[in-house]
Design a protein around this motif. Structure first.
Motif, PDB file in Angstrom:
ATOM      1  N   THR A   6       3.740   5.962  -5.672  1.00  0.00           N
ATOM      2  CA  THR A   6       3.861   6.137  -7.127  1.00  0.00           C
ATOM      3  C   THR A   6       3.078   7.338  -7.623  1.00  0.00           C
ATOM      4  O   THR A   6       3.273   7.762  -8.764  1.00  0.00           O
ATOM      5  CB  THR A   6       3.397   4.868  -7.870  1.00  0.00           C
ATOM      6  OG1 THR A   6       2.030   4.604  -7.544  1.00  0.00           O
ATOM      7  CG2 THR A   6       4.272   3.681  -7.512  1.00  0.00           C
ATOM      8  N   THR A   7       2.214   7.923  -6.798  1.00  0.00           N
ATOM      9  CA  THR A   7       1.491   9.127  -7.208  1.00  0.00           C
ATOM     10  C   THR A   7       2.382  10.369  -7.114  1.00  0.00           C
ATOM     11  O   THR A   7       2.020  11.414  -7.631  1.00  0.00           O
ATOM     12  CB  THR A   7       0.224   9.336  -6.359  1.00  0.00           C
ATOM     13  OG1 THR A   7       0.603   9.499  -4.992  1.00  0.00           O
ATOM     14  CG2 THR A   7      -0.719   8.147  -6.500  1.00  0.00           C
TER      15      THR A   7
ATOM     16  N   LEU B 144       8.469   4.861  -1.449  1.00  0.00           N
ATOM     17  CA  LEU B 144       8.459   3.713  -2.360  1.00  0.00           C
ATOM     18  C   LEU B 144       9.454   2.656  -1.890  1.00  0.00           C
ATOM     19  O   LEU B 144       9.126   1.472  -1.788  1.00  0.00           O
ATOM     20  CB  LEU B 144       8.785   4.146  -3.787  1.00  0.00           C
ATOM     21  CG  LEU B 144       8.888   3.022  -4.812  1.00  0.00           C
ATOM     22  CD1 LEU B 144       7.532   2.375  -5.030  1.00  0.00           C
ATOM     23  CD2 LEU B 144       9.450   3.532  -6.121  1.00  0.00           C
ATOM     24  N   MET B 145      10.672   3.074  -1.581  1.00  0.00           N
ATOM     25  CA  MET B 145      11.692   2.119  -1.132  1.00  0.00           C
ATOM     26  C   MET B 145      11.321   1.512   0.221  1.00  0.00           C
ATOM     27  O   MET B 145      11.518   0.313   0.451  1.00  0.00           O
ATOM     28  CB  MET B 145      13.064   2.805  -1.035  1.00  0.00           C
ATOM     29  CG  MET B 145      13.645   3.204  -2.364  1.00  0.00           C
ATOM     30  SD  MET B 145      13.841   1.783  -3.438  1.00  0.00           S
ATOM     31  CE  MET B 145      13.062   2.377  -4.905  1.00  0.00           C
ATOM     32  N   LEU B 146      10.771   2.327   1.101  1.00  0.00           N
ATOM     33  CA  LEU B 146      10.346   1.818   2.403  1.00  0.00           C
ATOM     34  C   LEU B 146       9.220   0.800   2.242  1.00  0.00           C
ATOM     35  O   LEU B 146       9.216  -0.247   2.897  1.00  0.00           O
ATOM     36  CB  LEU B 146       9.893   2.969   3.302  1.00  0.00           C
ATOM     37  CG  LEU B 146       9.520   2.616   4.733  1.00  0.00           C
ATOM     38  CD1 LEU B 146      10.738   2.107   5.489  1.00  0.00           C
ATOM     39  CD2 LEU B 146       8.942   3.822   5.433  1.00  0.00           C
ATOM     40  N   GLY B 147       8.264   1.088   1.352  1.00  0.00           N
ATOM     41  CA  GLY B 147       7.165   0.157   1.107  1.00  0.00           C
ATOM     42  C   GLY B 147       7.650  -1.153   0.517  1.00  0.00           C
ATOM     43  O   GLY B 147       7.203  -2.234   0.915  1.00  0.00           O
ATOM     44  N   ILE B 148       8.577  -1.073  -0.429  1.00  0.00           N
ATOM     45  CA  ILE B 148       9.129  -2.292  -1.022  1.00  0.00           C
ATOM     46  C   ILE B 148       9.879  -3.104   0.027  1.00  0.00           C
ATOM     47  O   ILE B 148       9.718  -4.328   0.119  1.00  0.00           O
ATOM     48  CB  ILE B 148      10.045  -1.938  -2.222  1.00  0.00           C
ATOM     49  CG1 ILE B 148       9.201  -1.399  -3.379  1.00  0.00           C
ATOM     50  CG2 ILE B 148      10.860  -3.141  -2.665  1.00  0.00           C
ATOM     51  CD1 ILE B 148      10.016  -0.808  -4.520  1.00  0.00           C
ATOM     52  N   LEU B 149      10.694  -2.437   0.833  1.00  0.00           N
ATOM     53  CA  LEU B 149      11.442  -3.133   1.883  1.00  0.00           C
ATOM     54  C   LEU B 149      10.489  -3.778   2.894  1.00  0.00           C
ATOM     55  O   LEU B 149      10.690  -4.931   3.291  1.00  0.00           O
ATOM     56  CB  LEU B 149      12.380  -2.156   2.593  1.00  0.00           C
ATOM     57  CG  LEU B 149      13.229  -2.735   3.719  1.00  0.00           C
ATOM     58  CD1 LEU B 149      14.208  -3.764   3.156  1.00  0.00           C
ATOM     59  CD2 LEU B 149      13.972  -1.632   4.431  1.00  0.00           C
TER      60      LEU B 149
ATOM     61  N   ALA C 144       0.830  -1.210   0.000  1.00  0.00           N
ATOM     62  CA  ALA C 144       0.000   0.000   0.000  1.00  0.00           C
ATOM     63  C   ALA C 144       0.863   1.259   0.000  1.00  0.00           C
ATOM     64  O   ALA C 144       0.585   2.214  -0.735  1.00  0.00           O
ATOM     65  CB  ALA C 144      -0.936  -0.022   1.208  1.00  0.00           C
ATOM     66  N   PHE C 145       1.924   1.279   0.812  1.00  0.00           N
ATOM     67  CA  PHE C 145       2.836   2.428   0.831  1.00  0.00           C
ATOM     68  C   PHE C 145       3.524   2.602  -0.519  1.00  0.00           C
ATOM     69  O   PHE C 145       3.626   3.706  -1.033  1.00  0.00           O
ATOM     70  CB  PHE C 145       3.894   2.263   1.929  1.00  0.00           C
ATOM     71  CG  PHE C 145       3.562   2.984   3.190  1.00  0.00           C
ATOM     72  CD1 PHE C 145       4.099   4.222   3.458  1.00  0.00           C
ATOM     73  CD2 PHE C 145       2.699   2.418   4.121  1.00  0.00           C
ATOM     74  CE1 PHE C 145       3.793   4.893   4.624  1.00  0.00           C
ATOM     75  CE2 PHE C 145       2.374   3.070   5.284  1.00  0.00           C
ATOM     76  CZ  PHE C 145       2.919   4.309   5.546  1.00  0.00           C
TER      77      PHE C 145
END
Length: 162
Positions: free
Chosen positions: A27-28, A44-49, A21-22
Motif C-alpha cells: 500500500t506504500t 497487494l493481490m499476491l499478499g491478499i491471496l 505483511a506483503f
C-alpha cells in the motif's frame, strides 16, 4: 475450539501473517486499478491471496480431524542453517561486499556456491551431483538472464574479465 492439526494451524498462520505483511507493504506504492496496474498492484493481490490461503489452511486445521493431531516435530537445524547460509553467500558473491573489500564474483561463481553450500543440507549429499546441478543452473541462468533477457550484471569476477 480445539486444534485438530497443529502443523496446518501454524503453517496457515505463517501464510496469513506473511500475506498481510506483503499487502500492507504494497500500500506504500501506487496500486492503480485492474486496467492500469501500478507497482503495488501485484504485491497487494499476491499478499491478499496468500492471506486468504492461510486463513483457509487455518480453518482446515480446526475442522478436519487427524489421527494424532499432527504434532509439530523438532526443528531441522542442519537444513535451515545451510539453506540460509547458501542464500547469504549467493548474495554476497553476486554483488560483493565493499565494506570488507570483497569484489563481486559474478553470477557463475555465486550459483556454484549456492548449490554446493545448500547441498550440505542433506545428510547424504553428493558433491558430484552438486557440481552437475550447478553447471546446469549456471548455463540455464546465463542463457535466460544474459542472452535471453539481456540483463546487465556481472557474470564473471573482475580479475578474470578485466
Amino acid at each position: 475450539m480445539k486444534l485438530k492439526s497443529r502443523k496446518d494451524f501454524f503453517a496457515g498462520l505463517m501464510f496469513a501473517v506473511v500475506g498481510v505483511a506483503f499487502a500492507w507493504g504494497a500500500t506504500t506504492y501506487t496500486v492503480g486499478t485492474g486496467a492500469r496496474m501500478g507497482p503495488g498492484y501485484f504485491p497487494l493481490m499476491l499478499g491478499i491471496l496468500m492471506a486468504l490461503i492461510g486463513l483457509g489452511v487455518i480453518f482446515g486445521s480446526l475442522v478436519v480431524e487427524t489421527s494424532d493431531g499432527e504434532p509439530i516435530g523438532s526443528i531441522a537445524w542442519r537444513p535451515l542453517v545451510f539453506i540460509i547460509a547458501a542464500n547469504v553467500a549467493f548474495g554476497i558473491l553476486l554483488g560483493g561486499l565493499p565494506s570488507i573489500g570483497l569484489p563481486a564474483m559474478g553470477l557463475i561463481i555465486a550459483i556454484y556456491a549456492l548449490v554446493i553450500i545448500s547441498g550440505f543440507a542433506a545428510p547424504n549429499s553428493s558433491f558430484k551431483l552438486s557440481l552437475i546441478l550447478g553447471t546446469v543452473l549456471a548455463v540455464g541462468s546465463y542463457l535466460t538472464f544474459i542472452v535471453g533477457l539481456n540483463l546487465q550484471f556481472q557474470v564473471w569476477p573482475t580479475f578474470i574479465t578485466g
